[in-house]
Enzyme design. Structure first.
Site, PDB file in Angstrom:
ATOM      1  N   ASP A  61      -6.374  -0.006   4.278  1.00 40.41           N
ATOM      2  CA  ASP A  61      -6.225   0.148   2.830  1.00 40.41           C
ATOM      3  C   ASP A  61      -5.572  -1.066   2.176  1.00 40.41           C
ATOM      4  O   ASP A  61      -5.321  -1.066   0.968  1.00 40.41           O
ATOM      5  CB  ASP A  61      -5.466   1.425   2.476  1.00 40.41           C
ATOM      6  CG  ASP A  61      -4.162   1.585   3.218  1.00 40.41           C
ATOM      7  OD1 ASP A  61      -3.826   0.725   4.049  1.00 40.41           O
ATOM      8  OD2 ASP A  61      -3.462   2.591   2.976  1.00 40.41           O
ATOM      9  N   GLY A  75       2.123  12.291   2.551  1.00 45.76           N
ATOM     10  CA  GLY A  75       1.140  11.215   2.533  1.00 45.76           C
ATOM     11  C   GLY A  75      -0.076  11.457   3.393  1.00 45.76           C
ATOM     12  O   GLY A  75      -0.503  10.566   4.134  1.00 45.76           O
ATOM     13  N   TYR A 126      -9.461   3.958   2.119  1.00 49.20           N
ATOM     14  CA  TYR A 126     -10.106   4.959   1.270  1.00 49.20           C
ATOM     15  C   TYR A 126     -11.436   4.461   0.728  1.00 49.20           C
ATOM     16  O   TYR A 126     -12.081   5.152  -0.050  1.00 49.20           O
ATOM     17  CB  TYR A 126      -9.114   5.401   0.183  1.00 49.20           C
ATOM     18  CG  TYR A 126      -7.845   5.817   0.871  1.00 49.20           C
ATOM     19  CD1 TYR A 126      -7.781   7.020   1.565  1.00 49.20           C
ATOM     20  CD2 TYR A 126      -6.762   4.944   0.977  1.00 49.20           C
ATOM     21  CE1 TYR A 126      -6.671   7.363   2.302  1.00 49.20           C
ATOM     22  CE2 TYR A 126      -5.631   5.291   1.706  1.00 49.20           C
ATOM     23  CZ  TYR A 126      -5.596   6.496   2.374  1.00 49.20           C
ATOM     24  OH  TYR A 126      -4.498   6.834   3.123  1.00 49.20           O
ATOM     25  N   HIS A 163       3.396   8.851   7.824  1.00 46.82           N
ATOM     26  CA  HIS A 163       4.281   9.414   6.796  1.00 46.82           C
ATOM     27  C   HIS A 163       4.880  10.765   7.197  1.00 46.82           C
ATOM     28  O   HIS A 163       5.803  11.241   6.518  1.00 46.82           O
ATOM     29  CB  HIS A 163       3.531   9.596   5.482  1.00 46.82           C
ATOM     30  CG  HIS A 163       3.066   8.326   4.861  1.00 46.82           C
ATOM     31  ND1 HIS A 163       3.915   7.266   4.614  1.00 46.82           N
ATOM     32  CD2 HIS A 163       1.827   7.936   4.441  1.00 46.82           C
ATOM     33  CE1 HIS A 163       3.218   6.275   4.060  1.00 46.82           C
ATOM     34  NE2 HIS A 163       1.962   6.650   3.963  1.00 46.82           N
ATOM     35  N   HIS A 189       0.705   1.147   2.933  1.00 45.82           N
ATOM     36  CA  HIS A 189       1.863   1.995   2.636  1.00 45.82           C
ATOM     37  C   HIS A 189       2.920   1.830   3.725  1.00 45.82           C
ATOM     38  O   HIS A 189       2.596   1.698   4.906  1.00 45.82           O
ATOM     39  CB  HIS A 189       1.445   3.465   2.556  1.00 45.82           C
ATOM     40  CG  HIS A 189       0.414   3.738   1.500  1.00 45.82           C
ATOM     41  ND1 HIS A 189      -0.932   3.535   1.721  1.00 45.82           N
ATOM     42  CD2 HIS A 189       0.540   4.191   0.229  1.00 45.82           C
ATOM     43  CE1 HIS A 189      -1.597   3.866   0.623  1.00 45.82           C
ATOM     44  NE2 HIS A 189      -0.731   4.266  -0.294  1.00 45.82           N
ATOM     45  N   ASP A 242      -0.603  -0.984   7.540  1.00 43.59           N
ATOM     46  CA  ASP A 242      -1.105  -0.169   6.439  1.00 43.59           C
ATOM     47  C   ASP A 242      -0.542  -0.679   5.115  1.00 43.59           C
ATOM     48  O   ASP A 242       0.535  -1.278   5.069  1.00 43.59           O
ATOM     49  CB  ASP A 242      -0.656   1.279   6.670  1.00 43.59           C
ATOM     50  CG  ASP A 242      -1.441   2.297   5.872  1.00 43.59           C
ATOM     51  OD1 ASP A 242      -2.373   2.877   6.433  1.00 43.59           O
ATOM     52  OD2 ASP A 242      -1.105   2.516   4.690  1.00 43.59           O
TER      53      ASP A 242
END
Length: 385
Positions: A259, A143, A298, A135, A172, A170
């Site tokens: 994640d 991020g 996470y 990010h 994201h 990812d």
């Protein structure tokens, strides 16, 4: 291929802290390394355990602006908390802590070293656990990312005349990497991620396909919440895999964030080790020199399991589905009750899955219409080099 692989790891990866309340926990690196060790995956013939080399500011400047680096350095040595929101520094997302510049440089140096080993020393695979900061932008942290290690490493590869695929797994969207190469036909960026309609960073839609020479070289597969193993594999098989094979890069750089897993506290996908392992095996089968970097995750046990799977597959090693007893002894005092490395394949609830399936099919159709003629049309009948 040479049979050589490198794992980039340092105890210093876990020396820093984003803060007790921040979702990003640096302990994930130590836990992943302990599980890799417990399976004996650093003692395989041809495996080399490496630490990062120091990285020069000149390398960071191949992407980041001088004023941003200067402010990051300044804040890194400050005794009191600092903030400059012009640069994305000091908010709850991107906290400024003592040594933040050193922390970010350490991870970036690991990815650059991985790229160097592959490009210069003939390694087949190199995996930097502390990479994946996709990010970070030229002039701004975002991020949880301060320096964009993947962009800086890819710039090194480009300087050596390499053509690169960047695949982002990812949850994201890999917005910082996409933006860096949005007008380039030497880097094909592909990102499978949770849809930006309702999810950070709010980008990564099918119509983001590049500009100028880069038209067709940015590929996005936005996934609805509740996308499960079968749908994730479908998206990969119908879009990412044929594009990578057709483009036939000199080097593949893959962000392998964990994640996407269904038990991650920050995301809404329903992936397990089943689809994750499947994709890593398919990538290995391409036999392309490969740089892997970490990324999100996470639930730190998910991270440890996922990255152990990546390293095992890279090194042609099948692992038993149960965690080693020596590792269980480490995690029990930490409160983890996990017993298994591998998950069973997961299917989402029918209504949720049908909506997610419709979204995947829409994305696949759009990409086949706009991107496939450019990439597969140009490279599909030749080596592409």
């Amino acid at each position: 291929m040479s049979g050589k692989s490198a794992l980039i790891y340092s105890p210093d990866f876990s020396r820093y802290s984003y803060g007790a309340e921040h979702p990003f926990k640096v302990q994930r690196y130590r836990l992943a390394y302990e599980l890799i060790q417990a399976y004996g995956l650093t003692r395989i013939p041809g495996v080399r355990l490496c630490q990062s080399r120091p990285i020069a500011e000149e390398q960071l400047l191949t992407f980041h602006s001088p004023d941003y680096l200067a402010r990051l350095k300044e804040f890194s040595t400050a005794e009191e908390p600092r903030a400059d929101f012009r640069y994305g520094l000091g908010d709850t997302e991107n906290p400024v802590f003592k040594g933040v510049y050193d922390w970010a440089s350490l991870g970036t140096a690991g990815t650059v070293e991985a790229a160097r080993l592959v490009a210069e020393e003939g390694y087949d695979f190199a995996f930097n656990l502390a990479g994946g900061w996709h990010h970070a932008h030229r002039n701004k942290a975002s991020g949880f990312s301060y320096l964009n290690d993947a962009v800086i490493a890819i710039n090194l590869l480009l300087a050596k005349g390499k053509r690169v695929v960047y695949l982002d797994l990812d949850a994201h969207h890999g917005d910082g990497v996409q933006d860096a190469f949005y007008d380039s036909d030497q880097v094909l960026t592909i990102s499978l991620h949770e849809s930006g309609v309702y999810f950070f960073p709010g980008t990564g839609f099918e119509n983001e396909t590049g500009t100028g020479k880069g038209v067709g070289y940015s590929v996005n597969i936005p996934l609805l919440k509740h996308t499960d193993d079968a749908l994730y594999m479908k998206a990969f098989d119908e879009v990412a895999f044929p594009l990578i094979a057709a483009f036939d890069p000199d080097v593949m750089v893959t962000q392998v964030g964990a994640d996407t897993f269904r038990t991650d506290p920050l995301t809404n996908l329903e992936i397990t080790t089943h689809a994750y392992s499947y994709i890593i095996r398919k990538l290995k089968a391409l036999q392309i020199p490969w740089v892997a970097v970490g990324g999100g995750g996470y639930d730190i046990m998910n991270v440890a399991r996922a990255w152990t799977i990546v390293w095992a597959i890279m090194n042609n090693t099948d692992l038993p589905p149960a965690l080693p007893s020596s590792f269980i002894k480490i995690i029990r005092p930490l409160g983890f009750q996990h017993m298994m490395l591998l998950d069973a394949m997961h299917w989402a609830d029918e209504d949720d899955r049908n909506r997610a399936l419709d979204a995947v099919e829409k994305s696949v159709a759009a990409i086949k219409k706009t991107v496939f003629p450019i990439i597969i049309g140009k490279y599909g009948q030749t080596s592409g080099k």
